[in-house]
Motif scaffolding. Sequence first.
Motif: not given
Length: 819
Positions: A738-751, A772-774, A786-795
Amino acid sequence: MTDAEGSTTAGSTRARDYAAARLRLLQQEAPSGPSRRAALAELTDGWLAELFAAGAAELRGVSLVAVGGYGRGELSPRSDLDLLLLHDGGDSTALSTLADRLWYPVWDLGLALDHSVRTPSEARRAAEADLKVQLGLLDARHLAGDPGLTAGLRTAVLADWRNQAPRRLPELRELCEERAARHGELQYLLEPDLKEARGGLRDATALRAVAASWLADAPREGLAQARSTLLDVRDALHLTTGRATDRLALQEQDQVAAALGLRDADVLLRQVYEAARVLSYAGEVTWREVARVLKERAARPRLRAVFGAGRAAAERSPLAEGVVEHDGEVVLARGARPEQDPVLPLRAAAAAAQAGLPLSLYAVRRLAATGRPLPTPWPAEAREQLVTLLGSGRPTVQVWEALEAEGLITRLLPDWERVRCRPQRNPVHIWTVDRHLIETAVRASELTRRVGRPDLLLAAALLHDIGKGRPGDHCRQGETIARALAARIGFDGEDTAALATLVRHHLLLVETATRRDLEDPATVRSVAEAVGSHGTLELLHALTEADALATGPAAWSAWRGALVADLVERVSALLAGVEPAEPGAAAPTAEQERLAVEAFRTGGPVLALHTRTGPRSEEMTGEASGEPEPLGVELLVAVPDQPGVLPAVAGVLALHRLTVHTAELHALDLPDGVDDGAVLLLDWRIAAQFGSLPQAARLRADLVRALDGSLEIAARLGERDAAYPRRRGVVAPPPRVTVAPAASRRATVIEVRAQDAPGLLFRVGRALETWGVRVRSAHVSTLGANAVDAFYVTTGAGAPLSQDRAVSVARALEETLRT
């Protein structure tokens, strides 16, 4: 045809008839129950009696005796046949022939047999030498032959048992405790042993033996039904598996539930837990009574010497209004009036827990039978006594279980019924929901000096998971229930709101600390908005630790504790008016610069390993070892910028069985005087799954091969996964991204929520890089399987992903992980 041949033919016919009748009986659609066990025992009795009659002929002074479970008539489909061929010492040759004619047909049918051939005196000597033999003989039942011989043995064995009870009962109790230490408590286990675990069928047999000693007796209410429930489940388990097993494994629970006509495996486990709880509580009460009687018997000669024939009355020491200590238990005072004093149950319970003494069975039953219900809202004294009970530490558990056994807890807190004996299928949890709540209160009692409102901490500990058992998010459901219960208990509006907030957000700190970037101001602001005040934050911090410690060893560690403490410190500063600084490019440390320069000059990866320690261990767990606790190992990797760095490092770590907690990636500017070039620095927090960490040189060598493509990580991980197949029947739920809503202004957080497996981070990193996601940072949290991982990703340019692209990446990643 000779007589021997005729006898063999007749025996074979009888065996076939018995086998066919047995099969018909076990294939009946009627569910397991006492009637089928009795019918199976009766059928087996008849067959064995026929075998005995055909083989005994003119033999006298011999009888066939059922002992143990078969002696009690408790034949499950795969139970052993426990048989004793009892004789008076006559013709040994004829006796041997008879034994063969009895045992071999049983073996030929594939039935398990536990047999012996003894005289009455030999049987008594065997019982003297082996307590298990003694217990089996207590249930001796005549099947065939000389009934007088069997009756004589039964009389002698019972007399021996009663005469030797002061010596043998402590031995039996020790046996029960050793078994419980090996097999655990049936009422909490996800895969319980119905026979050996504490509260199981062995304990039911032990209680029968205590009753046979005439020294003490177990509380009878519900005992027979509890034992019958466990036997019914074992019958269904035998039929479902086709094996003589007593372990209710996860993969068989749905089938066993269906065989018993139950809705699902959770209903099955709850019935098992309720039965085990009855047996466990009966055992506690009975063994206390045994200890009291034996102590009194040992003291009697001394008392006679001092007081003559009279008996000194045990002292009654006041503990609270209407409550006294008497003979090592807490009882009601002679003048107590439960029907006029609605606070008395809580007052008695609090006094018992504070004194570290058990509540008398008779006191609890009197309170349950004659007690007057509390008004709503509760008076202040009732609320204070509840807080005192919850704050008494470990003794709270025993007292709470005594109240619960007689229905007093549900009377005080009606919503407790939904969590009572409710299983938790997450293997991280070692308790049922209700016991976890009490265990959390026990842990919270150790942290009350850290908070300004210990009463709210203890109440929140009791209520934080009260929403489990209802559909939907248990935190939101629990918030609603907690509001109603807090008002019922008598907390004012402000305290009720605080308790509701604590229940609603009891997972907030640990989930945020382990899955979000604490350097991101958005992370700190979101927590501050949720908690609202310093007081609530302080309580939530203590509740978080108590909850995790009460969950199980996998739920709390120095690493998690340090992350939560860091988050709390940042939120506290914000609540005090100190705005979090927007992070800029942090200046590299001297070591980071050194590694970057070396990586640039050599053209390959450079590694450094450092062990990190946290606070002293008693600060994290309450245990007074005083040693700094390891937070894991920091792994720094500098490598010239190139594709595939993240999956390469993640894959190498997976191959070396290293667990990743966090991973941060950023580019370093090289110091003046060094040619222009891009170097990536990866800062990882890792821990070894087994044994010690590998040498940095080995990690580097494998990383070089991974980067140049000569180390096929995916193939190696696949081979290892194939060598250790998952347990049959255990199907993991599909991964969810899932995409975490409004979790960061500097990156997109994918859980990513998925079954933990070697190489999961490698697979995610490889997939994101392909698209092409960094990945700027990864925060990895593993709870059990159970793994619950959060990735801060950018272009590639370092900006957050657009909403459409983020959703598209999440869907693609989820599909990749499902294959």
